[in-house]
Every structure is written in C-alpha cells, then in structure tokens.
Design a protein around this motif. Structure first.
Motif, PDB file in Angstrom:
ATOM      1  N   THR A  27      -1.775  13.100  -8.546  1.00  0.00           N
ATOM      2  CA  THR A  27      -1.329  13.143 -10.005  1.00  0.00           C
ATOM      3  C   THR A  27      -0.142  14.077 -10.612  1.00  0.00           C
ATOM      4  OG1 THR A  27      -3.621  12.987 -10.244  1.00  0.00           O
ATOM      5  CG2 THR A  27      -2.349  13.938 -12.255  1.00  0.00           C
ATOM      6  N   ALA A  28       0.631  13.548 -11.357  1.00  0.00           N
ATOM      7  CA  ALA A  28       1.731  14.399 -11.818  1.00  0.00           C
ATOM      8  C   ALA A  28       1.365  15.027 -13.428  1.00  0.00           C
ATOM      9  CB  ALA A  28       2.970  13.442 -12.117  1.00  0.00           C
ATOM     10  N   THR A  29       1.750  16.366 -13.349  1.00  0.00           N
ATOM     11  CA  THR A  29       1.196  17.117 -14.555  1.00  0.00           C
ATOM     12  C   THR A  29       2.248  17.990 -14.977  1.00  0.00           C
ATOM     13  OG1 THR A  29       0.234  18.924 -13.197  1.00  0.00           O
ATOM     14  CG2 THR A  29      -1.161  17.114 -13.538  1.00  0.00           C
ATOM     15  N   GLN A  30       2.178  18.292 -16.188  1.00  0.00           N
ATOM     16  CA  GLN A  30       3.030  19.297 -16.754  1.00  0.00           C
ATOM     17  C   GLN A  30       2.069  20.010 -17.895  1.00  0.00           C
ATOM     18  OE1 GLN A  30       4.594  22.188 -16.814  1.00  0.00           O
ATOM     19  NE2 GLN A  30       6.556  20.879 -16.081  1.00  0.00           N
ATOM     20  N   ALA A  31       1.704  21.359 -17.803  1.00  0.00           N
ATOM     21  CA  ALA A  31       0.818  21.984 -18.779  1.00  0.00           C
ATOM     22  C   ALA A  31       1.775  22.676 -19.786  1.00  0.00           C
ATOM     23  CB  ALA A  31      -0.124  22.814 -18.002  1.00  0.00           C
ATOM     24  N   THR A  32       3.111  23.088 -19.136  1.00  0.00           N
ATOM     25  CA  THR A  32       3.778  23.846 -20.131  1.00  0.00           C
ATOM     26  C   THR A  32       4.443  23.165 -21.143  1.00  0.00           C
ATOM     27  OG1 THR A  32       4.200  25.457 -18.215  1.00  0.00           O
ATOM     28  CG2 THR A  32       5.618  25.547 -20.269  1.00  0.00           C
ATOM     29  N   THR A  33       4.003  23.277 -22.504  1.00  0.00           N
ATOM     30  CA  THR A  33       4.399  22.306 -23.610  1.00  0.00           C
ATOM     31  C   THR A  33       5.823  22.219 -23.677  1.00  0.00           C
ATOM     32  OG1 THR A  33       4.064  23.824 -25.337  1.00  0.00           O
ATOM     33  CG2 THR A  33       2.314  22.532 -24.634  1.00  0.00           C
ATOM     34  N   THR A  34       6.741  23.224 -23.495  1.00  0.00           N
ATOM     35  CA  THR A  34       8.179  23.447 -23.776  1.00  0.00           C
ATOM     36  C   THR A  34       9.121  22.447 -22.830  1.00  0.00           C
ATOM     37  OG1 THR A  34       8.255  25.460 -22.654  1.00  0.00           O
ATOM     38  CG2 THR A  34       8.058  25.436 -24.937  1.00  0.00           C
ATOM     39  N   LEU A  84       8.180   5.376  -6.263  1.00  0.00           N
ATOM     40  CA  LEU A  84       7.208   4.801  -5.155  1.00  0.00           C
ATOM     41  C   LEU A  84       7.630   5.446  -3.786  1.00  0.00           C
ATOM     42  CD1 LEU A  84       7.810   2.129  -6.915  1.00  0.00           C
ATOM     43  CD2 LEU A  84       6.064   1.366  -5.639  1.00  0.00           C
ATOM     44  N   MET A  85       6.653   5.750  -2.898  1.00  0.00           N
ATOM     45  CA  MET A  85       6.705   6.567  -1.606  1.00  0.00           C
ATOM     46  C   MET A  85       5.837   5.850  -0.562  1.00  0.00           C
ATOM     47  SD  MET A  85       5.284   9.051   0.228  1.00  0.00           S
ATOM     48  CE  MET A  85       5.686  10.074   1.651  1.00  0.00           C
ATOM     49  N   TRP A  86       6.265   5.602   0.632  1.00  0.00           N
ATOM     50  CA  TRP A  86       5.761   5.402   1.684  1.00  0.00           C
ATOM     51  C   TRP A  86       5.831   6.327   2.948  1.00  0.00           C
ATOM     52  CZ3 TRP A  86       7.839   1.942  -1.465  1.00  0.00           C
ATOM     53  CH2 TRP A  86       7.210   0.993  -2.031  1.00  0.00           C
ATOM     54  N   GLN A  87       4.718   6.300   3.857  1.00  0.00           N
ATOM     55  CA  GLN A  87       4.824   7.436   4.723  1.00  0.00           C
ATOM     56  C   GLN A  87       5.309   6.371   6.042  1.00  0.00           C
ATOM     57  OE1 GLN A  87       1.155   9.695   4.248  1.00  0.00           O
ATOM     58  NE2 GLN A  87       2.340  11.370   3.739  1.00  0.00           N
ATOM     59  N   ARG A  88       5.940   5.724   5.845  1.00  0.00           N
ATOM     60  CA  ARG A  88       6.411   4.908   7.103  1.00  0.00           C
ATOM     61  C   ARG A  88       7.744   4.169   6.420  1.00  0.00           C
ATOM     62  NH1 ARG A  88       6.030  -0.699   6.434  1.00  0.00           N
ATOM     63  NH2 ARG A  88       4.771  -1.564   4.671  1.00  0.00           N
ATOM     64  N   ALA A  89       8.526   3.692   7.454  1.00  0.00           N
ATOM     65  CA  ALA A  89      10.120   3.079   7.021  1.00  0.00           C
ATOM     66  C   ALA A  89       9.668   1.504   6.676  1.00  0.00           C
ATOM     67  CB  ALA A  89      10.862   3.118   8.236  1.00  0.00           C
ATOM     68  N   ARG A 145       0.775  -1.238   0.154  1.00  0.00           N
ATOM     69  CA  ARG A 145       0.170  -0.024  -0.015  1.00  0.00           C
ATOM     70  C   ARG A 145       0.897   1.160  -0.025  1.00  0.00           C
ATOM     71  NH1 ARG A 145      -5.348  -1.100   0.915  1.00  0.00           N
ATOM     72  NH2 ARG A 145      -6.159  -3.316   1.805  1.00  0.00           N
ATOM     73  N   PRO A 146       1.708   1.570  -0.938  1.00  0.00           N
ATOM     74  CA  PRO A 146       2.330   2.820  -1.114  1.00  0.00           C
ATOM     75  C   PRO A 146       1.392   3.913  -1.103  1.00  0.00           C
ATOM     76  CG  PRO A 146       2.165   1.924  -3.318  1.00  0.00           C
ATOM     77  CD  PRO A 146       1.636   0.731  -2.319  1.00  0.00           C
ATOM     78  N   ASN A 147       1.870   5.132  -0.366  1.00  0.00           N
ATOM     79  CA  ASN A 147       1.173   6.383  -0.468  1.00  0.00           C
ATOM     80  C   ASN A 147       1.108   7.084  -1.732  1.00  0.00           C
ATOM     81  OD1 ASN A 147       2.324   5.729   2.493  1.00  0.00           O
ATOM     82  ND2 ASN A 147       0.329   6.683   2.715  1.00  0.00           N
ATOM     83  N   ALA A 148       1.969   6.921  -2.476  1.00  0.00           N
ATOM     84  CA  ALA A 148       2.229   7.453  -4.038  1.00  0.00           C
ATOM     85  C   ALA A 148       2.847   6.436  -4.978  1.00  0.00           C
ATOM     86  CB  ALA A 148       2.987   8.776  -3.650  1.00  0.00           C
ATOM     87  N   TRP A 149       2.593   6.334  -5.890  1.00  0.00           N
ATOM     88  CA  TRP A 149       3.360   5.484  -6.821  1.00  0.00           C
ATOM     89  C   TRP A 149       3.095   6.070  -8.423  1.00  0.00           C
ATOM     90  CZ3 TRP A 149       1.596  -0.462  -7.107  1.00  0.00           C
ATOM     91  CH2 TRP A 149       2.378  -0.974  -7.984  1.00  0.00           C
ATOM     92  N   TRP A 150       4.076   6.518  -8.900  1.00  0.00           N
ATOM     93  CA  TRP A 150       3.910   6.702 -10.287  1.00  0.00           C
ATOM     94  C   TRP A 150       4.599   5.732 -11.026  1.00  0.00           C
ATOM     95  CZ3 TRP A 150       5.242  10.017  -6.362  1.00  0.00           C
ATOM     96  CH2 TRP A 150       4.256  11.165  -6.069  1.00  0.00           C
TER      97      TRP A 150
END
Length: 250
Positions: free
Chosen positions: A59-66, A207-212, A27-32
């Motif tokens: 969500t990871a985003t990038q609106a700036t096309t360049t 991947l990120m977990w808010q625990r060790a 159960r990762p807290n974030a996973w891209w």
C-alpha cells in the motif's frame, strides 16, 4: 430482426472487452493504478492511501498533509518539490521488471517513479532534469541509458534487469542496455521521490515484477497501457501493438 447499428456496436464492444489482455495475467508483484479511483483514498488535502492491485499489500500512503499528491484525470499529480508517497518494499535481489506510465508537462524536469527517499539506490527509472535516463538496480552507482530529450506528453517506460544486463525502453524504443550492477538486496520506500529529487507531473501507473519479463510480455504491457491512456501512436511503427491493443488471442 437485424440488430441496429448501435446495438451491434455495443455487442462488438462487449465482446472486445472480454477478449482484451490485462497485465494482471502476468501476476505483477506490485501494481499501483492511480487511474483506478476504487483503489485510492483522498481527503481534502490530497491522496493519502493507494491500494496495491497485485494483492501483495504494498500500500502507498502519505499521512503528512502538506506533501500529499493531488488527484488528476487518470492519475495523481506531484509538484516536483515535496509531494510523494511512502511504500514499504518491494525488495529486489535479482532479475526484475518495472513498467511506469506518466506525463511530463514541460521539459527539463524530474520524472521519478519507484525510488528511495534517502539513498540514490534503488531507482527503477529517473528521467532527470538534465535530460538523461538512468536506472539504479544495484547496490551502488547507476546506469545511464542515454539522453531522453526534453519531450513532453505521455510516456511509458520499461526497465528490465535479467541475468546479465539491464535495459530501458521509452515508448517502446530501446534506449540502451548495459551490464548489470552488483546486487545483493535493495528495497524501495517511495513513489515520486529519490533522495532530494521529486517527480514533477502526473503518474498514472507503476507495475513491478520480481522477474525479467520476456520481450513479448513487455510489449503486451506497454501496448495495453499506451492504448489505455490514448498515446499508442507514440509507439514505433514496428511495435506489434501500436495500432491494436493486445487481446487474449494475440
């Protein structure tokens, strides 16, 4: 009637797939997962949206096309000078774990995963252009975990802050462990950019977990990812998952 060799292989393969272990079990807290095209939205100019597979909405985003990263085989590629993704969080206030998979085409470049666009803190891992390996999981300063060489190829890093120390591993080998930096609260807002420094090369997963994570859990994630991207032989000979990926039974 006995099964043909091809049929038996398919049956065994399907059984193995059902038994294979997944980081989702922790159960990762974030996973891209930049190798999973079902999570990525791309336009003609590049990648503009990547869904967080943890289900927590980072969500990871990038609106700036360049400055949009580009799609690559099993990942996204960043140019090292301007391309990155924006995120809103996650935030760390105590023990945490970061595991990242990336590729370096040349030495003496920046490899940067979760960071901040304007501050030096926080960053989960930075393999710098002068070939040192650092983390900054505190309110100020950073920890140098040692020299990391000019090696090229695919890598998986693990950075774990527990109740006492922050330790870092590169392809399953411990680089160093130091006393924790003072931490109240720090938030990440970018993937691939730390202040004026940018990632150069391919990023495959973060991947990120808010625990060790425990040692076994960390080894399971590292082993799974090394096999997934085909560089498991880069793990130490003593690594429990160097030759076979983790399964639900082990």
């Amino acid at each position: 009637m006995p099964r043909s060799a091809g049929t038996q292989w398919r049956v065994d393969h399907e059984r193995l797939q059902r038994r294979l272990w997944s980081p989702a079990l922790l159960r990762p807290n974030a996973w891209w997962d930049f190798s999973d095209l079902s999570t990525i939205s791309a336009v003609s100019t590049g990648v503009n949206n990547v869904t967080d597979k943890s289900g927590n909405g980072f969500t990871a985003t990038q609106a700036t096309t360049t400055v949009q990263p580009q799609l690559a085989t099993n990942g996204i590629t960043l140019n090292g000078t301007s391309q990155f993704l924006n995120i809103s969080g996650p935030t760390i206030t105590g023990p945490c774990t970061f595991i990242d998979v990336f590729r370096r085409a040349t030495g003496s470049i920046n490899s940067i995963m979760l960071c901040h666009t304007t501050n030096n803190q926080p960053h989960a891992v930075r393999w710098s252009g002068v070939n040192t390996f650092t983390s900054a999981l505190g309110d100020t300063s950073s920890i140098t975990h040692g020299s990391s060489s000019t090696a090229t190829g695919d890598f998986v890093t693990a950075t774990i802050r527990d109740g006492t120390n922050t330790a870092a591993w590169l392809n399953g080998t411990l680089l160093g462990s130091s006393a924790n930096l003072t931490l109240t609260s720090q938030s990440f807002n970018a993937i691939g950019r730390r202040s004026a420094f940018y990632h150069s090369g391919i990023i495959r997963e973060c991947l990120m977990w808010q625990r060790a994570l425990t040692t076994k859990e960390m080894e399971q994630v590292v082993g799974t990812l090394a096999h997934k991207y085909g560089f498991n032989t880069s793990l130490p000979a003593t690594h429990p998952y160097r030759d076979r990926p983790p399964t639900l039974e082990r």
